[in-house]
Each structure stands twice: as C-alpha cells, then as structure tokens.
Design a protein around this motif. Structure first.
Motif, PDB file in Angstrom:
ATOM      1  N   HIS A 132       1.032  -1.431  -0.123  1.00  0.00           N
ATOM      2  CA  HIS A 132      -0.288  -0.396   0.047  1.00  0.00           C
ATOM      3  C   HIS A 132       1.195   1.367   0.293  1.00  0.00           C
ATOM      4  O   HIS A 132       0.242   2.582   0.471  1.00  0.00           O
ATOM      5  N   THR A 146      -4.416   1.720  -4.261  1.00  0.00           N
ATOM      6  CA  THR A 146      -4.633   0.120  -3.213  1.00  0.00           C
ATOM      7  C   THR A 146      -5.753   0.317  -2.722  1.00  0.00           C
ATOM      8  O   THR A 146      -5.761  -0.180  -2.020  1.00  0.00           O
ATOM      9  N   PHE A 147      -6.715   1.541  -2.382  1.00  0.00           N
ATOM     10  CA  PHE A 147      -7.906   1.410  -2.057  1.00  0.00           C
ATOM     11  C   PHE A 147      -9.460   1.803  -2.584  1.00  0.00           C
ATOM     12  O   PHE A 147      -9.016   3.001  -2.858  1.00  0.00           O
ATOM     13  N   SER A 246      -6.801  -1.177   5.100  1.00  0.00           N
ATOM     14  CA  SER A 246      -5.955  -2.032   4.755  1.00  0.00           C
ATOM     15  C   SER A 246      -5.743  -2.965   5.199  1.00  0.00           C
ATOM     16  O   SER A 246      -4.745  -4.196   4.509  1.00  0.00           O
TER      17      SER A 246
END
Ligand SMILES: [Zn+2]
Ligand SMILES: [Zn+2]
Length: 387
Positions: A132, A146-147, A246
């Motif tokens: 991340h 990444t989120f 995450s």
C-alpha cells in the motif's frame, strides 16, 4: 431504548446498536494552543453521548489521543523558542483543567503520538508489506489506488477531495506524489525537528497514521464509535479508514459521529483569524456549568455562532436552575427525565433538553404542583450539570 445519531458514513440518522461494552475513539487535540470553544463544544457532544450510553447501561471505553508532534506544534514551538514537548506539556495541562472544569468524563486513555512511535512504525511496515505504500525522494506515501473505497466516508468527488486536501494540510500539487490524493505516512524531519529511526529512514510520521496505530493498540482493530470535529471527515478520517482497513480487512468503525464547528460573532473561529474564544478565559467570567448550558442550546451537528451575550444569558439561566432546584435530592424517574432521555436519544437534541430544563425551573418558580425539583436535579445531572 436506543440512541439515534447521525452516522456520517451512512449519511443518515440511524439506530446506534451497541454491545454492553462500547469502544469509542475521539480525535484529540494538538497541544500548541489553548482550548477554545470549538474544542469544548466537540468534546461536550461526545461527553453527552457517553453519559446517555452509560445511563442506558453500557460501559464506554473512551480513548482520546494527543497529537504532540505535527506540522502545527513544531512551527509554534520554533516561534516561541521552546522545546515542542515543553509546549505540549503546558497546553495538555491547560486542556486537562478546562475539561475537568467543564465536568467532561475523563478519557480512559490519552495516548501521545511521541510515545506510540513503535506502533506507528510497525503499522507502516505492515502497510508496506501489503503493497500500500511507495517511497518518493525519501518520503513514504500511502498509495490510494490500492484502496478502492477511498471517499466512502465523506462522499466527496475526487475533485472536491483534491481541493479540500489542499486547504487542510495536504500537498496535492507536490510532484513527489503519484496521485494528488496520496498522503504522507513518514517523512524526513527538518534539521531542528525531532526525528525517530525507522526502516524508511529517520524522520517523523504524517498526520493520519497515529490515529490508526493508537486506536488499534488501545481498542483493537474495530471501533464502535469514532468521533471528531466535522473538519476531520476529510482528509483525516478518510485516510484513517484507508490505513486501518488495508491491514485489518474489516470495517474500522461501526459508526462515525461528527460535531459541527463554532464561529464567533458571525466569523469562522480560527487561529489564523485570531478570534478564538478560549475556555480558560471564559470560565473566569462565567460558571463552567453555564458554559455547558450555553453549548447545549446548540445542536451538535449545526455549525453555530457564538456571541458574547450568550455567556451572561447562560449564567442567568444557570442561576434559575440552581435556585429552583433548591436542596432537592435527585429523582431519576418521572415525566421530565423521560422527556430529556427521549430528546438525547433523538440525535442528541440538546436544544430541546435545554428548553425542557428551563421550562421545568420556570414551573417550579411559579409553584406549579406537577413541577419536580428532584426531577430537575437528576435531569441536569444526566447532562453533566450538578445543581
Ligand atoms: Zn485522528
Ligand atoms: Zn448562539
């Protein structure tokens, strides 16, 4: 009975369904300036929620952090020519005294960023292991691509988020970032700033990572209620969600409750405008119970204005309550406290509670046979005002 409160994530007033033990995290202060009325209003709102939840039989574990290293305390300490930890100590003491004077329930723990550095660094390591993060010219960023749910709390468009990030401490134009919404997890310190050793170089944390790390340490991976001022919804809380979810793969907080902001005589109250009303000054002139009463006249979610005449008015209102309560012992049953509880459960309708208390006091003064001094004492006490 269940409290109903406005949940920012669901954008609706919802039933607050909780187990017996409630884990509550409220973003705390950066101790570089005195407690102003905006802080008091914010923390009073959570205090009232806690008091009502305890009245309903819950136990509430409150964690409120202290951001004792960031981009506002370091320049202030530099300007004053003192060590930032000395400044933090002074302001934390003043804040603590203000909160005690206002009769807000003590936090069960008040973790400090500077004392949580291992947890902060470990969390960044985990985020890096999970892909991340990226490093650009010595600064470690969270990679928001990444989120995928970034923005789910604030419900803002990407353009709105970019604009707000620029206003609130972010650097969306920084060419070191891949995406304007990426945010700092770890950064090199300036020469005269404190720094800590880490696998990403010596430096200091970004603004958001401490709350994810400290809430996880104190309360585990998931919270029941997360609070803070409405100006923290974006970017701060949105970034906390990205970090925490995450690594934990479960919702960070069941409910997100935000308090509105306070303006002074028609102008936004802010440090840069120099129009802050400090609690430590205000309580030299009026009883802190009257400050509570005055703040209760406003709904926690509406951005409200504070006018100088509200202090003296609240002082007179408090005198009426004290006089009509007399020496009565509290009676925690009856029509008044039932109505007060209903109002608190109705999205913390404190203006209604304020009205109910004053009407009861008026009725007592007028000798109405149904009026109950004991009910008034118990109802005020439920709201943290001991008559
Ligand atoms: Zn926070
Ligand atoms: Zn007002």
């Amino acid at each position: 009975m269940t409290m109903r409160l406005y949940d920012t994530a669901q954008a609706a007033v919802v039933d607050i369904e909780l187990d017996a033990h409630v884990r509550m995290y409220v973003c705390g202060i950066t101790p570089y300036d005195s407690t102003h009325l905006g802080h008091a209003a914010t923390y009073l709102s959570y205090d009232l929620i806690i008091r009502r939840l305890e009245d309903l039989g819950h136990t509430v574990q409150l964690v409120r952090n202290v951001t004792d290293v960031d981009d506002s305390i370091l320049p202030k300490a530099r300007e004053l020519g003192i060590d930032f930890l000395e400044l933090a100590e002074t302001e934390m003491n003043r804040f603590g005294q203000d909160m005690v004077a206002l009769n807000t329930r003590r936090a069960d723990s008040e973790p400090r960023a500077t004392e949580s550095m291992k947890d902060i660094i470990d969390l960044i390591v985990t985020l890096a292991d999970r892909g991340h993060t990226y490093v650009s010219e010595g600064t470690t960023y969270f990679d928001i691509t990444t989120f995928s749910e970034f923005g789910k709390l604030s419900h803002l468009t990407e353009q709105e988020m970019v604009e707000l990030a620029a206003e609130r401490g972010g650097q969306p134009d920084d060419p070191k970032q891949r995406n304007p919404l990426d945010f700092v997890l770890w950064q090199p310190s300036a020469d005269d700033e404190p720094s800590w050793d880490s696998p990403f170089g010596s430096g200091r944390p970004g603004w958001h990572i401490e709350c994810s790390a400290m809430s996880m340490r104190a309360l585990g991976p998931a919270l029941d209620i997360h609070g803070g001022g409405a100006d923290l919804i974006f970017p701060h809380h949105e970034c906390e969600i990205a970090q925490s979810e995450s690594v934990n793969d479960e919702p960070f907080s069941k409910y997100w409750i935000h308090a509105g902001l306070v303006a002074y005589q028609g102008t936004k109250m802010s440090k840069s405008l120099g129009n802050l009303v400090f609690v430590s000054e205000l309580r030299k002139e009026i009883d802190p119970r009257a400050i509570r009463l005055a703040l209760m006249a406003h709904h926690y979610r509406s951005d409200f204005e504070w006018f100088d005449e509200e202090g003296p008015q609240a002082q007179r209102d408090l005198q009426l309550l004290v006089r009509s309560a007399g020496e009565a012992d509290p009676v925690a049953a009856g029509p008044l406290i039932d109505q007060v509880r209903d109002a608190l459960d109705d999205d913390l309708n404190t203006p209604r509670v304020h009205q109910l208390l004053l009407e009861e006091a008026q009725a007592i003064e007028e000798g109405a046979p149904s009026a109950s001094p004991g009910g008034l004492v118990a109802s005020a006490s439920l709201c943290g005002i001991e008559l």
